[in-house]
Write a protein that holds these residues in place. Structure first.
Motif, PDB file in Angstrom:
ATOM      1  N   UNK A   3       0.750  -1.305  -0.080  1.00 28.72           N
ATOM      2  CA  UNK A   3       0.069   0.131   0.013  1.00 28.72           C
ATOM      3  C   UNK A   3       0.855   1.432  -0.065  1.00 28.72           C
ATOM      4  N   UNK A   4       0.661   2.236  -0.891  1.00 26.46           N
ATOM      5  CA  UNK A   4       1.210   3.365  -1.060  1.00 26.46           C
ATOM      6  C   UNK A   4       0.367   4.696  -0.661  1.00 26.46           C
ATOM      7  N   UNK A   5       1.090   5.589   0.141  1.00 29.20           N
ATOM      8  CA  UNK A   5       0.223   6.797   0.544  1.00 29.20           C
ATOM      9  C   UNK A   5       1.062   7.933   0.183  1.00 29.20           C
ATOM     10  N   UNK A   6       0.851   8.887  -0.622  1.00 29.74           N
ATOM     11  CA  UNK A   6       1.651  10.144  -0.927  1.00 29.74           C
ATOM     12  C   UNK A   6       1.350  11.025  -0.211  1.00 29.74           C
ATOM     13  N   UNK A   7       2.093  12.157   0.193  1.00 31.99           N
ATOM     14  CA  UNK A   7       1.913  13.119   0.730  1.00 31.99           C
ATOM     15  C   UNK A   7       3.034  14.434   0.377  1.00 31.99           C
ATOM     16  N   UNK A   8       2.587  15.433   0.949  1.00 34.11           N
ATOM     17  CA  UNK A   8       3.656  16.757   0.564  1.00 34.11           C
ATOM     18  C   UNK A   8       3.203  17.508  -0.420  1.00 34.11           C
ATOM     19  N   UNK A   9       2.140  17.232  -1.068  1.00 40.03           N
ATOM     20  CA  UNK A   9       1.782  18.200  -2.179  1.00 40.03           C
ATOM     21  C   UNK A   9       1.234  19.471  -1.654  1.00 40.03           C
ATOM     22  N   UNK A  10       1.022  20.565  -2.379  1.00 42.65           N
ATOM     23  CA  UNK A  10       0.242  21.656  -2.049  1.00 42.65           C
ATOM     24  C   UNK A  10       0.395  22.666  -2.892  1.00 42.65           C
ATOM     25  N   UNK A  11       0.286  23.934  -2.554  1.00 38.97           N
ATOM     26  CA  UNK A  11       0.265  25.133  -3.736  1.00 38.97           C
ATOM     27  C   UNK A  11       1.749  25.978  -3.364  1.00 38.97           C
ATOM     28  N   UNK A  91       2.530  21.590 -12.449  1.00 40.08           N
ATOM     29  CA  UNK A  91       1.395  21.463 -11.817  1.00 40.08           C
ATOM     30  C   UNK A  91       0.837  20.096 -12.348  1.00 40.08           C
ATOM     31  N   UNK A  92       0.272  19.251 -11.450  1.00 37.72           N
ATOM     32  CA  UNK A  92      -0.316  18.057 -11.706  1.00 37.72           C
ATOM     33  C   UNK A  92      -0.625  17.364 -10.416  1.00 37.72           C
ATOM     34  N   UNK A  93      -1.175  16.309 -10.600  1.00 36.74           N
ATOM     35  CA  UNK A  93      -1.494  15.075  -9.273  1.00 36.74           C
ATOM     36  C   UNK A  93      -0.302  14.233  -9.751  1.00 36.74           C
ATOM     37  N   UNK A  94       0.606  13.882  -8.461  1.00 40.66           N
ATOM     38  CA  UNK A  94       1.624  13.014  -8.453  1.00 40.66           C
ATOM     39  C   UNK A  94       1.366  11.860  -7.758  1.00 40.66           C
ATOM     40  N   UNK A  95       1.973  10.728  -8.351  1.00 43.17           N
ATOM     41  CA  UNK A  95       1.503   9.334  -7.974  1.00 43.17           C
ATOM     42  C   UNK A  95       2.767   8.766  -7.732  1.00 43.17           C
ATOM     43  N   UNK A  96       3.031   8.129  -6.888  1.00 40.90           N
ATOM     44  CA  UNK A  96       4.010   7.197  -6.768  1.00 40.90           C
ATOM     45  C   UNK A  96       3.779   5.606  -6.929  1.00 40.90           C
ATOM     46  N   UNK A  97       4.451   4.683  -7.415  1.00 40.66           N
ATOM     47  CA  UNK A  97       3.993   3.577  -7.739  1.00 40.66           C
ATOM     48  C   UNK A  97       5.425   2.511  -7.554  1.00 40.66           C
ATOM     49  N   UNK A  98       5.060   1.210  -7.279  1.00 35.15           N
ATOM     50  CA  UNK A  98       6.026   0.377  -6.916  1.00 35.15           C
ATOM     51  C   UNK A  98       5.967  -1.010  -7.778  1.00 35.15           C
ATOM     52  N   UNK A  99       6.970  -1.673  -7.765  1.00 23.34           N
ATOM     53  CA  UNK A  99       6.818  -3.129  -8.086  1.00 23.34           C
ATOM     54  C   UNK A  99       7.971  -3.817  -7.798  1.00 23.34           C
ATOM     55  N   UNK A 100       8.027  -5.426  -7.678  1.00 19.57           N
ATOM     56  CA  UNK A 100       9.025  -6.030  -7.391  1.00 19.57           C
ATOM     57  C   UNK A 100       9.929  -6.194  -8.452  1.00 19.57           C
ATOM     58  N   UNK A 101      11.188  -5.526  -8.175  1.00 21.11           N
ATOM     59  CA  UNK A 101      12.205  -5.451  -9.480  1.00 21.11           C
ATOM     60  C   UNK A 101      13.588  -5.042  -8.746  1.00 21.11           C
ATOM     61  N   UNK A 102      14.494  -5.819  -9.312  1.00 27.48           N
ATOM     62  CA  UNK A 102      15.891  -6.037  -8.684  1.00 27.48           C
ATOM     63  C   UNK A 102      16.889  -4.889  -9.029  1.00 27.48           C
ATOM     64  N   UNK A 114      -0.320   4.673  -5.615  1.00 27.56           N
ATOM     65  CA  UNK A 114      -0.977   5.388  -4.349  1.00 27.56           C
ATOM     66  C   UNK A 114      -1.919   6.212  -5.113  1.00 27.56           C
ATOM     67  N   UNK A 115      -2.721   6.848  -4.219  1.00 29.07           N
ATOM     68  CA  UNK A 115      -3.861   7.705  -4.861  1.00 29.07           C
ATOM     69  C   UNK A 115      -3.613   9.084  -5.074  1.00 29.07           C
ATOM     70  N   UNK A 116      -2.352   9.481  -5.009  1.00 31.31           N
ATOM     71  CA  UNK A 116      -2.008  10.734  -5.894  1.00 31.31           C
ATOM     72  C   UNK A 116      -1.783  11.898  -4.713  1.00 31.31           C
ATOM     73  N   UNK A 117      -1.134  13.092  -4.997  1.00 33.07           N
ATOM     74  CA  UNK A 117      -1.157  14.078  -4.083  1.00 33.07           C
ATOM     75  C   UNK A 117      -1.172  15.346  -5.172  1.00 33.07           C
ATOM     76  N   UNK A 118      -1.770  16.566  -5.028  1.00 33.94           N
ATOM     77  CA  UNK A 118      -1.963  17.400  -5.807  1.00 33.94           C
ATOM     78  C   UNK A 118      -0.754  18.365  -5.631  1.00 33.94           C
ATOM     79  N   UNK A 119      -0.089  18.884  -6.908  1.00 34.38           N
ATOM     80  CA  UNK A 119       0.746  19.883  -6.743  1.00 34.38           C
ATOM     81  C   UNK A 119       0.420  21.088  -7.478  1.00 34.38           C
ATOM     82  N   UNK A 120       0.279  22.246  -7.111  1.00 35.97           N
ATOM     83  CA  UNK A 120       0.011  23.460  -7.856  1.00 35.97           C
ATOM     84  C   UNK A 120       1.122  24.499  -7.875  1.00 35.97           C
ATOM     85  N   UNK A 121       1.713  24.962  -8.970  1.00 41.00           N
ATOM     86  CA  UNK A 121       2.587  25.873  -8.959  1.00 41.00           C
ATOM     87  C   UNK A 121       1.777  27.212  -9.477  1.00 41.00           C
ATOM     88  N   UNK A 122       2.060  28.352  -8.907  1.00 39.23           N
ATOM     89  CA  UNK A 122       1.245  29.371  -9.305  1.00 39.23           C
ATOM     90  C   UNK A 122       2.401  30.351  -9.980  1.00 39.23           C
TER      91      UNK A 122
END
Length: 123
Positions: A3-11, A91-102, A114-122
């Motif tokens: 399970x992945x949870x993104x955080x840290x987005x904002x304006x 500016x976008x919704x940012x997602x992280x993703x993972x897979x088993x890989x060496x 993950x569900x994504x976190x919004x980043x907005x750059x003015x």
């Protein structure tokens, strides 16, 4: 399962910085490659950066090279995306993703998202 949870987005104003976090739970995260993607309405999800399971190898899309840095702390089960010199086009919704890989994974076939976190750059 991972399970992945993104955080840290904002304006933020252009030229500013943000650090995104991708916290993982479930299986041993250290065995997984992780990527960051972003998406704006009406457009396909775009690759941003990827990091190998060990953190020793990274790869970026050209538009963020020199501005973004991907890193990971496997002890904390967390991957970070440090974003500096931000531009309105980041500016976008940012997602992280993972897979088993060496190694360093260059594809888009990630198994967990993950569900994504919004980043907005003015401007």
């Amino acid at each position: 399962q991972v399970q992945l949870v993104e955080s840290g987005g904002g304006l933020v104003q252009a030229g500013g910085s943000l650090r995104l976090s991708c916290a993982a739970s479930g299986r041993t995260f250290s065995s997984y490659a992780v990527g960051w993607f972003r998406q704006t309405p009406g457009k396909e999800r775009e690759f941003v950066a990827t990091i190998s399971w060990s953190g020793g190898n990274t790869y970026y899309t050209d538009s963020v090279k020199g501005r973004f840095t991907i890193s990971r702390d496997n002890a904390k089960n967390t991957v970070y995306l440090q974003m500096n010199s931000l531009k309105p086009e980041d500016t976008a919704v940012y997602y992280c993703a993972s897979r088993y890989y060496s190694g360093l994974y260059y594809g888009r076939d990630y198994h967990y998202w993950g569900q994504g976190t919004q980043v907005t750059v003015s401007s």
